[in-house]
Design a protein around this motif. Structure first.
Motif, PDB file in Angstrom:
ATOM      1  N   ASN A  19       8.487   9.383  19.594  1.00 20.11           N
ATOM      2  CA  ASN A  19       9.940   9.238  19.434  1.00 20.11           C
ATOM      3  C   ASN A  19      10.324   8.119  18.477  1.00 20.11           C
ATOM      4  O   ASN A  19      11.513   7.948  18.171  1.00 20.11           O
ATOM      5  N   LEU A  20       9.339   7.342  18.005  1.00 18.87           N
ATOM      6  CA  LEU A  20       9.651   6.192  17.157  1.00 18.87           C
ATOM      7  C   LEU A  20      10.142   6.663  15.790  1.00 18.87           C
ATOM      8  O   LEU A  20       9.434   7.348  15.052  1.00 18.87           O
ATOM      9  N   ILE A  21      11.378   6.291  15.450  1.00 22.77           N
ATOM     10  CA  ILE A  21      12.019   6.722  14.205  1.00 22.77           C
ATOM     11  C   ILE A  21      12.188   5.552  13.244  1.00 22.77           C
ATOM     12  O   ILE A  21      12.064   5.719  12.039  1.00 22.77           O
ATOM     13  N   THR A  22      12.461   4.366  13.775  1.00 21.81           N
ATOM     14  CA  THR A  22      12.728   3.200  12.936  1.00 21.81           C
ATOM     15  C   THR A  22      11.794   2.054  13.312  1.00 21.81           C
ATOM     16  O   THR A  22      11.693   1.683  14.484  1.00 21.81           O
ATOM     17  N   LEU A  23      11.109   1.498  12.304  1.00 18.80           N
ATOM     18  CA  LEU A  23      10.232   0.346  12.513  1.00 18.80           C
ATOM     19  C   LEU A  23      10.515  -0.662  11.402  1.00 18.80           C
ATOM     20  O   LEU A  23      10.256  -0.407  10.234  1.00 18.80           O
ATOM     21  N   ASP A  24      11.075  -1.811  11.787  1.00 21.56           N
ATOM     22  CA  ASP A  24      11.440  -2.857  10.824  1.00 21.56           C
ATOM     23  C   ASP A  24      10.445  -4.005  10.941  1.00 21.56           C
ATOM     24  O   ASP A  24      10.436  -4.742  11.936  1.00 21.56           O
ATOM     25  N   LEU A  25       9.584  -4.148   9.923  1.00 24.25           N
ATOM     26  CA  LEU A  25       8.568  -5.199   9.894  1.00 24.25           C
ATOM     27  C   LEU A  25       8.803  -6.164   8.733  1.00 24.25           C
ATOM     28  O   LEU A  25       7.872  -6.848   8.284  1.00 24.25           O
ATOM     29  N   GLN A  26      10.028  -6.274   8.253  1.00 19.99           N
ATOM     30  CA  GLN A  26      10.331  -7.115   7.109  1.00 19.99           C
ATOM     31  C   GLN A  26      10.070  -8.593   7.419  1.00 19.99           C
ATOM     32  O   GLN A  26      10.231  -9.055   8.546  1.00 19.99           O
ATOM     33  N   ASN A  27       9.664  -9.318   6.380  1.00 18.03           N
ATOM     34  CA  ASN A  27       9.511 -10.767   6.458  1.00 18.03           C
ATOM     35  C   ASN A  27       8.577 -11.197   7.582  1.00 18.03           C
ATOM     36  O   ASN A  27       8.935 -11.996   8.446  1.00 18.03           O
ATOM     37  N   ASN A  28       7.366 -10.646   7.577  1.00 17.67           N
ATOM     38  CA  ASN A  28       6.322 -11.056   8.498  1.00 17.67           C
ATOM     39  C   ASN A  28       5.107 -11.522   7.702  1.00 17.67           C
ATOM     40  O   ASN A  28       5.229 -11.869   6.526  1.00 17.67           O
ATOM     41  N   ASP A  29       3.924 -11.529   8.333  1.00 18.35           N
ATOM     42  CA  ASP A  29       2.716 -12.045   7.680  1.00 18.35           C
ATOM     43  C   ASP A  29       1.671 -10.959   7.481  1.00 18.35           C
ATOM     44  O   ASP A  29       0.468 -11.209   7.583  1.00 18.35           O
ATOM     45  N   LEU A  30       2.107  -9.729   7.187  1.00 19.72           N
ATOM     46  CA  LEU A  30       1.174  -8.630   6.997  1.00 19.72           C
ATOM     47  C   LEU A  30       0.457  -8.776   5.657  1.00 19.72           C
ATOM     48  O   LEU A  30       1.078  -8.658   4.596  1.00 19.72           O
ATOM     49  N   LEU A  31      -0.859  -9.015   5.700  1.00 17.11           N
ATOM     50  CA  LEU A  31      -1.646  -9.163   4.479  1.00 17.11           C
ATOM     51  C   LEU A  31      -2.056  -7.817   3.917  1.00 17.11           C
ATOM     52  O   LEU A  31      -2.367  -7.690   2.734  1.00 17.11           O
ATOM     53  N   GLN A  32      -2.092  -6.804   4.774  1.00 19.46           N
ATOM     54  CA  GLN A  32      -2.401  -5.453   4.314  1.00 19.46           C
ATOM     55  C   GLN A  32      -1.710  -4.437   5.208  1.00 19.46           C
ATOM     56  O   GLN A  32      -1.446  -4.708   6.378  1.00 19.46           O
ATOM     57  N   ILE A  33      -1.416  -3.275   4.647  1.00 18.81           N
ATOM     58  CA  ILE A  33      -0.803  -2.182   5.392  1.00 18.81           C
ATOM     59  C   ILE A  33      -1.868  -1.113   5.594  1.00 18.81           C
ATOM     60  O   ILE A  33      -2.367  -0.551   4.616  1.00 18.81           O
ATOM     61  N   PRO A  34      -2.267  -0.835   6.822  1.00 21.54           N
ATOM     62  CA  PRO A  34      -3.326   0.158   7.040  1.00 21.54           C
ATOM     63  C   PRO A  34      -2.876   1.536   6.558  1.00 21.54           C
ATOM     64  O   PRO A  34      -1.773   1.986   6.899  1.00 21.54           O
ATOM     65  N   PRO A  35      -3.705   2.237   5.756  1.00 21.68           N
ATOM     66  CA  PRO A  35      -3.309   3.566   5.250  1.00 21.68           C
ATOM     67  C   PRO A  35      -2.976   4.543   6.360  1.00 21.68           C
ATOM     68  O   PRO A  35      -2.111   5.415   6.195  1.00 21.68           O
ATOM     69  N   GLU A  36      -3.635   4.397   7.529  1.00 24.64           N
ATOM     70  CA  GLU A  36      -3.398   5.317   8.642  1.00 24.64           C
ATOM     71  C   GLU A  36      -1.959   5.282   9.133  1.00 24.64           C
ATOM     72  O   GLU A  36      -1.516   6.197   9.836  1.00 24.64           O
TER      73      GLU A  36
END
Length: 601
Positions: A542-559
């Motif tokens: 059911n997850l439609i919106t995910l806001d991860l702005q302005n965090n410390d993500l060094l990489q985004i997993p392709p999966e």
């Protein structure tokens, strides 16, 4: 017995020797033996350039074990074992299939997606028991007429091919329930589609359709129609008579105006984003009694009619990137869980209010409604000394069903506030903009009635068990606090749909959130989140919106690209290098596609 007859009159070992020579490398004998018992054979991802003959003849030839045993246990009586009913040969390098396909007449499932097929054999007509055929992600330019003879077919998946037309007689697929023709080169839809009376889901997205036939309204059972990413300029008015329609996707077309959805009384989601619609009127809204999601982003709307309040079931309204300068105050009466206004020249609502999110916008709109409190409403004095803290807003309790004690800069909520509720039914609590260090324990008294809680802009460092007992909670705003974790007990919030955790101190996405399947929106921007688990996110259907702005993500997993239900994924302001800004600017669909293309095979 039929297999014994086939083998009569020849050396039974000859059949075995041919089979072994053909299959010994690509198909292990143990796999074939198991398939004879289960009726299912999965050869996915084996780098096959052709289907081995032993697979086509699995129901015909005498198996290897017949030449090795003189006596058989009950489990090894190969002549009593089942015919093949399910064959999966996806993710290979097949360029064609032979007419030997007819040797598997018992097949109910044939999955050959992700190959290099340019055609299908005419022998496919002999698979009379076939119920599911998946030929997606191939290079088909035409479909054989023989496919229309598969009268038991329920699911037909042809997406991501090169089809330019549909063969005559398609309406003969009288049991078809799910048809996916997306990502092809279709310019027309046959009027005969109207005879597909059992169809429940039709996906025509990403083609070159300029119009839809009026006859499409004959699909009386159709629930899901996806026409995204075409060249549609109008919608036939007959479409509005589709009484069973629940989901309608018309994004990324060339629509300039809307029809009146007269009979679509079950319509729950209407997606009209990225068109050229200039006007939304009462006539377009008055029959949408069941609508939950209305997507109008990226159009040319200049206003929203007062009649928007007719949509009493509406939960999500996306008006982003239009030309809207003001909103009707009556919009505040709706029980929206998500309202998007970004990209509009809004003059009547300050930007700081819009940035605070849906509930603050609705609160502001409600405050502007010219509805004065009744003189009979009692005023309850509190024990607090400051004038701003000396009364409870009874009008908000009795009329708006809100327990509002916000912006008082208090360190605790007085008992008088909770006492004021008495027998009134309230649905919302607003204790934002105070100096609270913990959640008031008396909040548990409202566990059976409250659905929305705002505790934002306080100094809360932990979530108490009292909050986890609010059994009807659907919206929780706890941004701008001192939180770095969430308790496992939040798993009991089985109705929670939206949670705002922005501007806290989280270093990971709280593990308990993965276990709340009802979540539709997670806002966790401006924290220190360094990683997310894409596999667990994928399970959150059911997850439609995910806001991860302005965090410390060094990489985004392709999966993360496999989370295809996401409609809004925000990643700006993180220190990763890819996807680059140019991809991020293209929006969620482009980001997910980019990530999917980089999943290791």
């Amino acid at each position: 017995m039929s297999r014994l007859k086939v083998g009569a009159g020849r050396d039974p070992r000859a059949g075995f020797r041919a089979e072994k020579r053909d299959c010994c490398v690509s198909v292990p004998q143990g796999l074939l033996k198991a398939a004879r018992k289960s009726g299912q054979l999965n050869l996915s991802g084996r780098n096959l350039s052709e289907v081995p003959q032993c697979v086509w003849r699995i129901n015909v030839d005498i198996p290897e074990e017949a030449n090795q045993n003189l006596s058989f246990s009950a489990s090894e009586r190969w002549w009593e074992q089942t015919d093949l009913t399910k064959l999966i040969i996806s993710n290979n390098k097949l360029q064609s299939l032979t007419d030997d396909l007819r040797l598997l007449p018992a097949l109910t499932v044939l999955d050959i997606h992700d190959n290099q097929l340019t055609s299908l054999p005419s022998a496919i007509r002999e698979l009379e028991n076939l119920q599911k055929l998946n030929v997606s992600h191939n290079k088909l330019k035409i479909l054989p007429e023989e496919i229309t003879h598969l009268r038991n077919l329920k699911g037909l998946y042809l997406q991501h091919n090169e089809l330019t037309c549909i063969p005559e007689g398609f309406e003969q697929l009288s049991n078809l329930e799910d048809l996916d023709l997306s990502n092809n080169r279709l310019t027309t839809v046959p009027a005969s589609f109207s005879s597909l009376s059992t169809l429940l889901r039709l996906n025509l997205s990403s083609n070159q359709l300029k119009n839809l036939p009026a006859e499409i309204s004959g699909m009386k059972r159709l629930k899901h129609l996806d026409c995204n990413s075409n060249l549609l300029e109008t919608i036939p008015p007959e479409l509005t008579g589709m009484e069973s329609l629940e989901l309608l996707y018309l994004r990324r077309n060339k629509l300039c105006f809307l029809p009146e959805f007269l009979s679509c009384k079950l319509l729950k989601e209407l997606h009209l984003g990225e068109n050229q619609i200039e006007m939304l009127g009462a006539e377009h809204l008055k029959h949408l009694h069941s609508i939950l999601v209305l997507d109008l982003r990226d159009n040319k709307l200049k206003s929203v009619p007062d009649e928007i309040t007719l949509l009493q079931s509406l939960e999500r309204l996306d008006l982003s990137n239009n030309d809207i300068s003001s909103l009707p105050y009556s919009l505040g009466k709706l029980h929206l869980k998500f309202l998007a206004l970004e990209g509009n020249p809004m003059r009547t609502i300050r930007r700081e209010i819009i940035n605070k999110g849906t509930q603050e916008i609705l609160k502001y709109l409600r405050s502007k409604i010219k509805d004065e409190p009744s003189q009979n409403d009692p005023v309850i004095e509190t024990a607090m000394t400051l004038p701003s803290e000396s009364r409870v807003n009874m009008h908000a309790i009795t009329t708006l069903k809100i327990l509002d004690y916000s912006d008082k800069q208090t360190t605790l909520i007085p008992d008088e506030v909770f006492d004021a509720v008495k027998s009134n039914i309230i649905t919302s609590i607003n204790f934002s903009k105070n100096q609270l260090c913990e959640i008031p324990k008396r909040i548990v008294e409202l566990k059976e009635i409250v659905s929305d809680v705002s505790l934002s802009f306080n100094k809360i460092s932990f979530i108490s068990l009292e909050l986890c007992m609010l059994q009807k909670l659907t919206f929780l705003d706890i941004r701008n606090n001192f939180l770095n974790s969430l308790p496992e007990e939040m798993e009991s919030l089985i109705r929670l749909q939206t949670i705002n955790l922005s501007y806290n101190r989280f270093k990971i996405l709280p593990e308990v959130l993965y276990r709340i399947p009802t979540l539709e929106t997670i806002l966790i921007s401006n924290n220190q989140v360094g990683s997310v688990d894409p596999e667990r996110l994928k399970t959150m259907e059911n997850l439609i919106t995910l806001d991860l702005q302005n965090n410390d993500l060094l990489q985004i997993p392709p999966e993360l690209g496999n989370c295809v239900n996401l409609r809004t994924l925000l990643l700006d302001g993180n220190p990763f290098r890819v996807p680059r800004a140019a991809i991020l600017m293209k929006g969620t669909a482009a980001i997910l596609e980019y990530l999917r293309d980089r999943i290791p095979t």
